[in-house]
Every structure is written in C-alpha cells, then in structure tokens.
Design an enzyme around this catalytic site. Structure first.
Site, PDB file in Angstrom:
ATOM      1  CB  CYS A 101      12.102  13.663   0.643  1.00 59.35           C
ATOM      2  SG  CYS A 101      10.461  14.104   1.266  1.00 59.35           S
ATOM      3  CD  GLN A 147     -13.375  -9.734   7.220  1.00 59.46           C
ATOM      4  OE1 GLN A 147     -12.432 -10.513   7.384  1.00 59.46           O
ATOM      5  NE2 GLN A 147     -13.293  -8.447   7.579  1.00 59.46           N
ATOM      6  CB  CYS A 164       8.412  16.735   2.524  1.00 60.97           C
ATOM      7  SG  CYS A 164       9.534  16.454   3.907  1.00 60.97           S
ATOM      8  CG  ASP A 191      -6.759   1.999   6.175  1.00 61.85           C
ATOM      9  OD1 ASP A 191      -7.329   1.083   5.566  1.00 61.85           O
ATOM     10  OD2 ASP A 191      -6.516   1.960   7.396  1.00 61.85           O
ATOM     11  CG  ASP A 241     -13.123   2.234  11.035  1.00 59.06           C
ATOM     12  OD1 ASP A 241     -13.949   3.024  11.553  1.00 59.06           O
ATOM     13  OD2 ASP A 241     -12.125   1.822  11.639  1.00 59.06           O
ATOM     14  CB  SER A 242     -17.995  -0.782   9.956  1.00 57.23           C
ATOM     15  OG  SER A 242     -17.173  -1.804  10.510  1.00 57.23           O
ATOM     16  N   GLY A 243     -16.269   0.573  12.532  1.00 56.89           N
ATOM     17  CA  GLY A 243     -16.133   0.424  13.974  1.00 56.89           C
ATOM     18  C   GLY A 243     -15.867  -1.012  14.380  1.00 56.89           C
ATOM     19  N   GLY A 244     -16.164  -1.928  13.471  1.00 56.06           N
ATOM     20  CA  GLY A 244     -16.018  -3.346  13.791  1.00 56.06           C
ATOM     21  C   GLY A 244     -14.606  -3.735  14.188  1.00 56.06           C
ATOM     22  CG  PHE A 245      -9.905  -3.634  12.742  1.00 56.30           C
ATOM     23  CD1 PHE A 245      -9.534  -4.917  12.386  1.00 56.30           C
ATOM     24  CD2 PHE A 245      -8.941  -2.797  13.288  1.00 56.30           C
ATOM     25  CE1 PHE A 245      -8.224  -5.362  12.555  1.00 56.30           C
ATOM     26  CE2 PHE A 245      -7.630  -3.225  13.457  1.00 56.30           C
ATOM     27  CZ  PHE A 245      -7.273  -4.510  13.094  1.00 56.30           C
ATOM     28  CB  CYS A 265      13.540  16.577   3.166  1.00 59.77           C
ATOM     29  SG  CYS A 265      13.095  15.009   3.937  1.00 59.77           S
ATOM     30  CG  HIS A 298      10.084  12.570   5.850  1.00 56.82           C
ATOM     31  ND1 HIS A 298      10.606  12.894   4.618  1.00 56.82           N
ATOM     32  CD2 HIS A 298      10.286  11.231   6.010  1.00 56.82           C
ATOM     33  CE1 HIS A 298      11.129  11.800   4.065  1.00 56.82           C
ATOM     34  NE2 HIS A 298      10.947  10.772   4.890  1.00 56.82           N
TER      35      HIS A 298
HETATM   36 ZN   LIG Z   1      10.832  14.651   3.487  1.00 57.25          ZN
END
Ligand SMILES: [Zn+2]
Length: 395
Positions: free
Chosen positions: A328, A213, A330, A290, A60-64, A333, A359
């Site tokens: 799931c 914006q 993963c 994100d 990101d630009s750092g602005g936020f 799990c 998870h």
């Molecule tokens: Zn999982």
C-alpha cells in the site's frame, strides 16, 4: 464514494481526502436535515461551501435512513412521517420535501425519493413498493424541474466561493464536478475511442438520479427500470440491495437489472460493498458505489490489505515492526508499524481511528483506480480474496 454522513468522512480532514484522490463523497440527507438543518447548510453555500469541498458530492434522498434509523414511521402515498432518532421530534418526508432538502444542501448529484423494500418481502409487497417508488420518482422529477434553479451554488449564491487560483473552479464548474467525472468514466468505458466529448459545464443545476427497486424479483426489477427510464434521468441507481439477502442473490439481481439500464448513463449500485464486491460489480458494469464499510470497519480496527483482512487489535501485532500493508502506498503504511497502530487502537486513541480510516479509504480508492485502468486497457481486473491483489496486467 467515501461516505461522509454528516458532511464529514469520520476522522478524515478534507485535505487528506483530496490527497487520497477521492473524486466524490456522499452525504446523508436524513442526518443533515436533522442536524445542522438544510437552511444552515444553504446559507453556508451548500455542502461544498459548508464543508469546504470543491469536488463532487452526492446526497441520498433520506429514504433509506428514514426506513432504517427512525422510529414510529408511517408510510402513505403522500410520504413518510417519522420521528428523529436524535430527539424524537416528528418530521415528514415526501418526494417534494426530499427534493427541497437536497436542492438546499446543493450536492452535485441528488437522488429521487424511493421506498427501500425490506427483505424478505412477499410478491404483493414487492410490487406495491416498486409501484410506489415509480410514482414517487415522477413526483421527485416534477418538483426538481420546477425548483432546480434554487440550488445554493446557482448564480445568485455564488459569492461564497474562495479564491483558489484554480481556473476551472467557479460557480458553474462546482455544479458540474459530477458531470465531469461521468464524462471521464464514459471515456474509460469506451476505451479506444478517443474524442469522447470533452466535459463542458453548460448547466448550473444538479443531476437528479432515479432509483430502481423491485425487491429480489427480476421481472419487477425490469419493470422498475423501464418505468424509471420512461420518466427520464441522467443516471440510474439500483437500490434495495445489500439489505440482508445472500450475496449470490445480490449479484443475480444486479446483473439482471443492469441489462435494462442504459450503458451511456452512470449506473450506481447503492450501499456496497467489500473490496471484492466493488471489483465484481464494476466488472459487471456498475459505475458508482458507496459503502460505510471502509470507514466503519476502520474505526473497529478492521483493515483491508493486499493480503486480506487484518484485525489490528490482535496481540500478534504488538511487536510487529512491519507496515500494515507493504504493497500500500498510503501515508499510514509508509510511516507507521503494525505495532504502533495496534498500540493506538488498544489505547483507544483518536489517532487510531484517523490512521485506520485513511488506510482503508486509500485501499478502496486504489482498488477502484486499478479497476479503471483495467477498463481502459480493455481487461478485467480480478480481486482474489485473501490471496492479495491479482491482476492479469502489471500496471
Ligand atoms: Zn495503507
């Protein structure tokens, strides 16, 4: 995009991120600029070399963060003066210095420096802020065009690359990782039209995205989109949402803004959301999102499952031999019981944060993978909160 704030997705090693199928992760310029500093990262080959990550990265630009984390900020046409949240030292970000920092960090996709308009804001404030962002976008682009060859994985800096034996990994390929994903996304969007240009890595520079914006005003959002498109970027983000407004309003602004953004360029909605929201926005036409939610919630014992949210700290899991989410796939799990995960959390074990995060990321990445499949098949993927995953096609 899992969020890796300081070049680390908290608690998850890079090889596990690869296993989870993360194609791109996000780093925060504000944090990396303060620590370890852009020069250190640059000397280590940029973020890819520094953190040993050969997939795509977005900064990101750092602005936020400047607007949300730092103290005593002072905004002018030139840029923002702020104090570090770490040690109180004074710093200055402008469109030019934010581009310089992001070129030094060397992510595949970097963001124009913008002003995130606060919520609520009155009409005059929203317009003033949107116009500043438009002027800053033009300055960001100008600096980027003049300095884009200085990226650390450019030809002059390519020697850091480890020998991986993977033929398509090279100095050019790394920089094109993001491009490759978007070619794939475009291919998915235009399902049924095979022959979408095979991704080739023609350039070795980063992709600078513009940010729309305009607060919660649809007309301002339209104007912001048009002005940003007029400057010209390979991708467009919708910023300034998920800043405290009601969810219905977020959706309304996203939907109306999308109408003004080109369909053949990646469209990135910044800072969202819940599993339900990412499905909803993907269905509207958003390509990238994100959010810190899956990782941050995991560290607080809040887990997303096909049966809804689970708070693993609750006593009712203390002797539950079942897996966290039977649907799931993963490795958490597949191996551990709810009772064990609850015990780790109650004991404040580091492993609790690691397993919970793995998870949640798996759940998010799996959800978006299902969305991709649905798009490919020309169907809409639906996510019913609390009622598990519902889709109109068995995949
Ligand atoms: Zn999982």
């Amino acid at each position: 995009m899992p969020v890796g704030t300081v070049a680390s997705v908290k608690g998850v090693p890079q090889d596990v991120l690869e296993e989870l199928g993360a194609q791109i992760i996000l780093g925060n310029t504000y944090h990396l600029y303060l620590r370890p500093g852009v020069e250190t990262v640059r000397k280590m080959g940029g973020l890819h070399g520094f953190m040993s990550w050969n997939q795509a990265i977005l900064t990101d630009s750092g602005g936020f963060q400047v607007f949300s984390l730092s103290e005593l900020r002072k905004v002018s046409e030139e840029g923002v003066t702020f104090r570090s949240h770490l040690d109180g030292s004074s710093h200055f970000f402008s469109p030019e210095s934010a581009m310089e920092a992001q070129i030094g960090l060397g992510a595949d996709i970097i963001m124009a420096f913008d002003e995130c308009t606060e919520y609520p804001a009155d009409a005059a404030r929203m317009r003033e802020s949107m116009e500043m962002t438009a002027r800053w976008a033009a300055r960001s682009k100008k600096y980027f065009e003049e300095h884009k060859q200085e990226v650390p994985w450019g030809a002059a800096f390519g020697s850091w690359l480890p020998a991986t034996g993977t033929e398509d990994v090279g100095t050019a390929a790394i920089g094109c990782a993001g491009e490759r994903q978007f070619a794939r996304a475009a291919e998915l969007r235009s399902a049924g039209q095979p022959g979408a240009a095979a991704p080739t890595c023609t350039g070795k520079t980063q992709s600078l995205f513009g940010i729309v914006q305009g607060g919660m005003d649809r007309a301002l959002r339209k104007e912001s989109a048009e002005r940003t498109i007029a400057i010209g970027f390979p991708g467009y983000a919708i910023g300034g949402l998920s800043v405290g407004e009601p969810r219905e309003l977020t959706r309304e602004i996203v939907e109306s803004t999308l109408e003004h953004l080109p369909k053949d360029k990646p469209r990135y909605l910044m800072g969202v959301g819940t599993p339900e929201e990412i499905v909803e926005y993907a269905n509207l036409g958003i390509d990238m999102m994100d959010c810190v939610l899956p990782t941050r919630a995991a560290r607080h014992g809040l887990l997303f499952t096909s049966e809804g949210k689970v708070s693993i700290k609750q006593a009712r899991h203390a002797q539950d031999q079942g897996s966290l989410d039977p649907k799931c796939g993963c490795k958490v799990c597949g191996r551990y019981s709810r009772a064990y995960l609850r015990h780790l959390y109650a004991s404040n074990e580091v492993l609790a944060q690691v397993l919970n995060t793995i998870h949640n990321l798996s759940f998010y990445l799996d959800t978006i993978e299902r969305v991709r499949h649905s798009i490919l098949l020309g169907e809409e993927y639906r996510f019913l909160s609390g009622a598990g995953l519902d889709r109109n096609l068995e995949l």
